[in-house]
Design a protein around this motif. Sequence first.
Motif, PDB file in Angstrom:
ATOM      1  N   UNK A  74       0.827  -1.208   0.000  1.00 58.60           N
ATOM      2  CA  UNK A  74       0.000   0.000   0.000  1.00 58.60           C
ATOM      3  C   UNK A  74       0.863   1.261   0.000  1.00 58.60           C
ATOM      4  N   UNK A  75       1.934   1.224  -0.768  1.00 57.19           N
ATOM      5  CA  UNK A  75       2.814   2.375  -0.870  1.00 57.19           C
ATOM      6  C   UNK A  75       3.916   2.431   0.177  1.00 57.19           C
ATOM      7  N   UNK A  76       3.965   1.461   1.054  1.00 60.30           N
ATOM      8  CA  UNK A  76       5.020   1.362   2.066  1.00 60.30           C
ATOM      9  C   UNK A  76       5.856   0.132   1.744  1.00 60.30           C
ATOM     10  N   UNK A  77       7.141   0.214   1.970  1.00 68.24           N
ATOM     11  CA  UNK A  77       8.037  -0.894   1.659  1.00 68.24           C
ATOM     12  C   UNK A  77       8.336  -1.724   2.896  1.00 68.24           C
ATOM     13  N   UNK A  78       7.907  -3.001   2.856  1.00 65.87           N
ATOM     14  CA  UNK A  78       8.249  -3.939   3.927  1.00 65.87           C
ATOM     15  C   UNK A  78       9.481  -4.714   3.477  1.00 65.87           C
ATOM     16  N   UNK A  94      11.074   7.875  12.433  1.00 64.37           N
ATOM     17  CA  UNK A  94      12.456   7.534  12.773  1.00 64.37           C
ATOM     18  C   UNK A  94      12.614   6.077  13.205  1.00 64.37           C
ATOM     19  N   UNK A  95      11.519   5.326  13.271  1.00 62.58           N
ATOM     20  CA  UNK A  95      11.610   3.956  13.768  1.00 62.58           C
ATOM     21  C   UNK A  95      11.183   2.949  12.706  1.00 62.58           C
ATOM     22  N   UNK A  96      11.377   1.698  13.050  1.00 62.96           N
ATOM     23  CA  UNK A  96      10.944   0.604  12.181  1.00 62.96           C
ATOM     24  C   UNK A  96       9.843  -0.151  12.911  1.00 62.96           C
ATOM     25  N   UNK A  97       8.817  -0.550  12.156  1.00 68.51           N
ATOM     26  CA  UNK A  97       7.679  -1.270  12.716  1.00 68.51           C
ATOM     27  C   UNK A  97       7.682  -2.690  12.161  1.00 68.51           C
ATOM     28  N   UNK A  98       7.720  -3.667  13.058  1.00 62.37           N
ATOM     29  CA  UNK A  98       7.621  -5.059  12.613  1.00 62.37           C
ATOM     30  C   UNK A  98       6.172  -5.353  12.256  1.00 62.37           C
ATOM     31  N   UNK A  99       5.972  -5.944  11.051  1.00 64.42           N
ATOM     32  CA  UNK A  99       4.611  -6.259  10.612  1.00 64.42           C
ATOM     33  C   UNK A  99       4.352  -7.762  10.520  1.00 64.42           C
ATOM     34  N   UNK A 100       5.408  -8.569  10.383  1.00 65.76           N
ATOM     35  CA  UNK A 100       5.246 -10.023  10.327  1.00 65.76           C
ATOM     36  C   UNK A 100       6.616 -10.670  10.283  1.00 65.76           C
ATOM     37  N   UNK A 146       0.046 -12.319   4.758  1.00 65.23           N
ATOM     38  CA  UNK A 146       0.292 -11.947   6.151  1.00 65.23           C
ATOM     39  C   UNK A 146       1.026 -10.615   6.317  1.00 65.23           C
ATOM     40  N   UNK A 147       1.946 -10.316   5.395  1.00 65.76           N
ATOM     41  CA  UNK A 147       2.666  -9.033   5.491  1.00 65.76           C
ATOM     42  C   UNK A 147       1.687  -7.881   5.243  1.00 65.76           C
ATOM     43  N   UNK A 148       0.849  -7.996   4.223  1.00 67.70           N
ATOM     44  CA  UNK A 148      -0.137  -6.946   3.953  1.00 67.70           C
ATOM     45  C   UNK A 148      -1.088  -6.757   5.133  1.00 67.70           C
ATOM     46  N   UNK A 149      -1.563  -7.860   5.715  1.00 69.19           N
ATOM     47  CA  UNK A 149      -2.433  -7.753   6.893  1.00 69.19           C
ATOM     48  C   UNK A 149      -1.696  -7.122   8.064  1.00 69.19           C
ATOM     49  N   UNK A 150      -0.433  -7.501   8.249  1.00 65.58           N
ATOM     50  CA  UNK A 150       0.366  -6.919   9.327  1.00 65.58           C
ATOM     51  C   UNK A 150       0.504  -5.419   9.182  1.00 65.58           C
ATOM     52  N   UNK A 151       0.667  -4.954   7.951  1.00 64.72           N
ATOM     53  CA  UNK A 151       0.761  -3.513   7.707  1.00 64.72           C
ATOM     54  C   UNK A 151      -0.566  -2.841   8.042  1.00 64.72           C
ATOM     55  N   UNK A 152      -1.662  -3.421   7.566  1.00 64.48           N
ATOM     56  CA  UNK A 152      -2.981  -2.832   7.829  1.00 64.48           C
ATOM     57  C   UNK A 152      -3.293  -2.754   9.320  1.00 64.48           C
ATOM     58  N   UNK A 153      -2.815  -3.736  10.086  1.00 61.84           N
ATOM     59  CA  UNK A 153      -3.096  -3.786  11.524  1.00 61.84           C
ATOM     60  C   UNK A 153      -2.058  -3.044  12.359  1.00 61.84           C
ATOM     61  N   UNK A 154      -1.027  -2.506  11.731  1.00 62.41           N
ATOM     62  CA  UNK A 154       0.046  -1.838  12.460  1.00 62.41           C
ATOM     63  C   UNK A 154      -0.261  -0.358  12.683  1.00 62.41           C
ATOM     64  N   UNK A 183      -2.654   3.606  11.742  1.00 61.27           N
ATOM     65  CA  UNK A 183      -3.415   4.027  12.924  1.00 61.27           C
ATOM     66  C   UNK A 183      -3.654   5.538  12.899  1.00 61.27           C
ATOM     67  N   UNK A 184      -4.747   5.947  13.455  1.00 56.52           N
ATOM     68  CA  UNK A 184      -5.068   7.363  13.583  1.00 56.52           C
ATOM     69  C   UNK A 184      -4.057   8.015  14.530  1.00 56.52           C
ATOM     70  N   UNK A 185      -3.559   9.174  14.152  1.00 53.01           N
ATOM     71  CA  UNK A 185      -2.583   9.876  14.989  1.00 53.01           C
ATOM     72  C   UNK A 185      -3.275  10.373  16.260  1.00 53.01           C
ATOM     73  N   UNK A 186      -2.564  10.308  17.375  1.00 54.89           N
ATOM     74  CA  UNK A 186      -3.161  10.819  18.631  1.00 54.89           C
ATOM     75  C   UNK A 186      -3.308  12.337  18.563  1.00 54.89           C
ATOM     76  N   UNK A 187      -4.307  12.838  19.232  1.00 50.67           N
ATOM     77  CA  UNK A 187      -4.523  14.291  19.297  1.00 50.67           C
ATOM     78  C   UNK A 187      -3.463  14.925  20.163  1.00 50.67           C
ATOM     79  N   UNK A 188      -2.953  16.052  19.696  1.00 53.55           N
ATOM     80  CA  UNK A 188      -1.956  16.768  20.493  1.00 53.55           C
ATOM     81  C   UNK A 188      -2.660  17.750  21.423  1.00 53.55           C
TER      82      UNK A 188
END
Length: 145
Positions: free
Chosen positions: A55-59, A85-91, A126-134, A138-143
């Motif tokens: 979805x436009x992100x590189x795993x 600045x971080x890496x997110x594990x998706x699967x 599973x990688x695509x699902x992991x991205x969708x669930x990561x 997610x909606x950004x928290x309100x500042x």
Amino acid sequence: MNKQQIVEIANAKKVLSALSDLNDRFLEGCTKNPTSQEFPTRLEVSGSSIRIDCFGHEATADSRFVRTPTGEFAAEYVFNICHGESRVEVWRCYVTSNGKLAQDPSAKVPFCDYNNSYVANHICGPVLLGVLESKIFAVAPREGG
């Protein structure tokens, strides 16, 4: 160093060499069968790394040999996406020394053989699902909440 330790080292060297060959054949299979019939993405292999456009992100996942507490070896693939600045594990998955692609390094939960012609389905989904669930989507928290 005692005789048992020398034997353990020799056995590990032998198993790791065989696993390295098996992992190379797994990556060759990923190169030969890169597309999934169900998902609009593909496996892209470069050296010992696998890349998937999600979805436009590189795993990406780099191969790394690991040893279980029981002494078994596997090639580990941990798929991550850069997020700020971080890496997110998706699967993650493992190519085990008995030739299985599994969710764990001991192959208690295998999902196909290392040379399965539908390998892209087994990895991309599973990688695509992991991205969708990561937190990538997610909606950004309100500042100042």
